[in-house]
Design a protein around this motif. Structure first.
Motif, PDB file in Angstrom:
ATOM      1  N   TYR A   1     -39.247 -25.794  36.272  1.00  0.00           N
ATOM      2  CA  TYR A   1     -39.065 -26.899  37.222  1.00  0.00           C
ATOM      3  C   TYR A   1     -38.846 -28.206  36.474  1.00  0.00           C
ATOM      4  O   TYR A   1     -39.549 -28.505  35.508  1.00  0.00           O
ATOM      5  CB  TYR A   1     -40.320 -27.016  38.095  1.00  0.00           C
ATOM      6  N   THR A   2     -37.860 -28.965  36.925  1.00  0.00           N
ATOM      7  CA  THR A   2     -37.623 -30.319  36.426  1.00  0.00           C
ATOM      8  C   THR A   2     -37.236 -31.179  37.616  1.00  0.00           C
ATOM      9  O   THR A   2     -36.410 -30.769  38.431  1.00  0.00           O
ATOM     10  CB  THR A   2     -36.471 -30.365  35.395  1.00  0.00           C
ATOM     11  N   GLU A   3     -37.824 -32.365  37.701  1.00  0.00           N
ATOM     12  CA  GLU A   3     -37.513 -33.275  38.804  1.00  0.00           C
ATOM     13  C   GLU A   3     -37.644 -34.710  38.318  1.00  0.00           C
ATOM     14  O   GLU A   3     -38.562 -35.045  37.564  1.00  0.00           O
ATOM     15  CB  GLU A   3     -38.464 -33.044  39.972  1.00  0.00           C
ATOM     16  N   VAL A   4     -36.705 -35.541  38.739  1.00  0.00           N
ATOM     17  CA  VAL A   4     -36.752 -36.983  38.485  1.00  0.00           C
ATOM     18  C   VAL A   4     -36.511 -37.664  39.820  1.00  0.00           C
ATOM     19  O   VAL A   4     -35.592 -37.275  40.548  1.00  0.00           O
ATOM     20  CB  VAL A   4     -35.686 -37.409  37.443  1.00  0.00           C
ATOM     21  N   VAL A   5     -37.333 -38.669  40.149  1.00  0.00           N
ATOM     22  CA  VAL A   5     -37.157 -39.364  41.425  1.00  0.00           C
ATOM     23  C   VAL A   5     -35.779 -40.022  41.455  1.00  0.00           C
ATOM     24  O   VAL A   5     -35.261 -40.465  40.430  1.00  0.00           O
ATOM     25  CB  VAL A   5     -38.287 -40.383  41.707  1.00  0.00           C
ATOM     26  N   SER A   6     -35.190 -40.058  42.635  1.00  0.00           N
ATOM     27  CA  SER A   6     -33.780 -40.424  42.774  1.00  0.00           C
ATOM     28  C   SER A   6     -33.428 -41.777  42.158  1.00  0.00           C
ATOM     29  O   SER A   6     -32.390 -41.911  41.517  1.00  0.00           O
ATOM     30  CB  SER A   6     -33.351 -40.374  44.237  1.00  0.00           C
ATOM     31  N   GLU A   7     -34.266 -42.796  42.313  1.00  0.00           N
ATOM     32  CA  GLU A   7     -33.892 -44.106  41.771  1.00  0.00           C
ATOM     33  C   GLU A   7     -33.946 -44.175  40.242  1.00  0.00           C
ATOM     34  O   GLU A   7     -33.469 -45.140  39.659  1.00  0.00           O
ATOM     35  CB  GLU A   7     -34.730 -45.241  42.387  1.00  0.00           C
ATOM     36  N   PHE A   8     -34.468 -43.131  39.586  1.00  0.00           N
ATOM     37  CA  PHE A   8     -34.522 -43.098  38.126  1.00  0.00           C
ATOM     38  C   PHE A   8     -33.585 -42.049  37.530  1.00  0.00           C
ATOM     39  O   PHE A   8     -33.613 -41.812  36.330  1.00  0.00           O
ATOM     40  CB  PHE A   8     -35.962 -42.863  37.649  1.00  0.00           C
ATOM     41  N   ARG A   9     -32.758 -41.449  38.364  1.00  0.00           N
ATOM     42  CA  ARG A   9     -31.792 -40.486  37.826  1.00  0.00           C
ATOM     43  C   ARG A   9     -30.720 -41.223  37.038  1.00  0.00           C
ATOM     44  O   ARG A   9     -30.514 -42.408  37.197  1.00  0.00           O
ATOM     45  CB  ARG A   9     -31.181 -39.677  38.963  1.00  0.00           C
ATOM     46  N   HIS A  10     -30.032 -40.510  36.196  1.00  0.00           N
ATOM     47  CA  HIS A  10     -28.975 -41.055  35.332  1.00  0.00           C
ATOM     48  C   HIS A  10     -29.532 -42.028  34.302  1.00  0.00           C
ATOM     49  O   HIS A  10     -28.827 -42.922  33.845  1.00  0.00           O
ATOM     50  CB  HIS A  10     -27.858 -41.695  36.163  1.00  0.00           C
ATOM     51  N   GLN A  11     -30.803 -41.854  33.925  1.00  0.00           N
ATOM     52  CA  GLN A  11     -31.435 -42.655  32.872  1.00  0.00           C
ATOM     53  C   GLN A  11     -31.842 -41.760  31.701  1.00  0.00           C
ATOM     54  O   GLN A  11     -32.616 -42.182  30.858  1.00  0.00           O
ATOM     55  CB  GLN A  11     -32.681 -43.362  33.414  1.00  0.00           C
ATOM     56  N   ALA A  12     -31.385 -40.515  31.686  1.00  0.00           N
ATOM     57  CA  ALA A  12     -31.695 -39.521  30.650  1.00  0.00           C
ATOM     58  C   ALA A  12     -33.164 -39.088  30.676  1.00  0.00           C
ATOM     59  O   ALA A  12     -33.645 -38.493  29.721  1.00  0.00           O
ATOM     60  CB  ALA A  12     -31.308 -40.005  29.260  1.00  0.00           C
ATOM     61  N   ILE A  13     -33.870 -39.358  31.759  1.00  0.00           N
ATOM     62  CA  ILE A  13     -35.280 -38.963  31.852  1.00  0.00           C
ATOM     63  C   ILE A  13     -35.402 -37.443  31.882  1.00  0.00           C
ATOM     64  O   ILE A  13     -36.231 -36.864  31.177  1.00  0.00           O
ATOM     65  CB  ILE A  13     -35.953 -39.618  33.070  1.00  0.00           C
ATOM     66  N   GLY A  14     -34.585 -36.785  32.682  1.00  0.00           N
ATOM     67  CA  GLY A  14     -34.621 -35.323  32.745  1.00  0.00           C
ATOM     68  C   GLY A  14     -34.320 -34.700  31.391  1.00  0.00           C
ATOM     69  O   GLY A  14     -35.016 -33.789  30.943  1.00  0.00           O
ATOM     70  N   LEU A  15     -33.291 -35.209  30.732  1.00  0.00           N
ATOM     71  CA  LEU A  15     -32.941 -34.711  29.400  1.00  0.00           C
ATOM     72  C   LEU A  15     -34.101 -34.921  28.428  1.00  0.00           C
ATOM     73  O   LEU A  15     -34.443 -34.030  27.654  1.00  0.00           O
ATOM     74  CB  LEU A  15     -31.678 -35.406  28.888  1.00  0.00           C
TER      75      LEU A  15
END
Length: 97
Positions: A42-56
């Motif tokens: 499982y991996t999840e990042v809250v929508s307003e923080f997506r595209h910040q390389a947090i998931g990566l």
């Protein structure tokens, strides 16, 4: 916009979470299989923080942990699998099929 993101291992040792100014903004969880395998489920990042390389970076946290423990990873989570397929930096910890 740059954020100050902090990555921390969960107390149970089975995942990492990302925080920005005390706010939980993402997480990754995994299970262990035997002594030498990890399964990212499982991996999840809250929508307003997506595209910040947090998931990566969460995937990188698990990969670095696997390296220190001489374990291999099976990325079952679709996001983690996509990162493993996109970036060769994970080749050394990926379970080969």
């Amino acid at each position: 916009m740059q954020y100050d993101i902090r990555y921390t291992l969960y107390p149970n040792g089975l995942g990492f979470y990302a925080e920005c100014n005390g706010q939980h903004v993402g997480e990754i969880t995994f299970a262990t299989l035997g002594f030498n395998k990890m399964i990212i489920d499982y991996t999840e990042v809250v929508s307003e923080f997506r595209h910040q390389a947090i998931g990566l970076n969460l995937v990188r946290c698990v990969a670095n942990l696997a390296r220190t423990k001489n374990r291999k990873i099976m990325p079952l989570c679709p996001f983690a699998r996509a990162m493993f397929n996109r970036y060769s930096e994970f080749d050394d910890v990926r379970i080969s099929h």
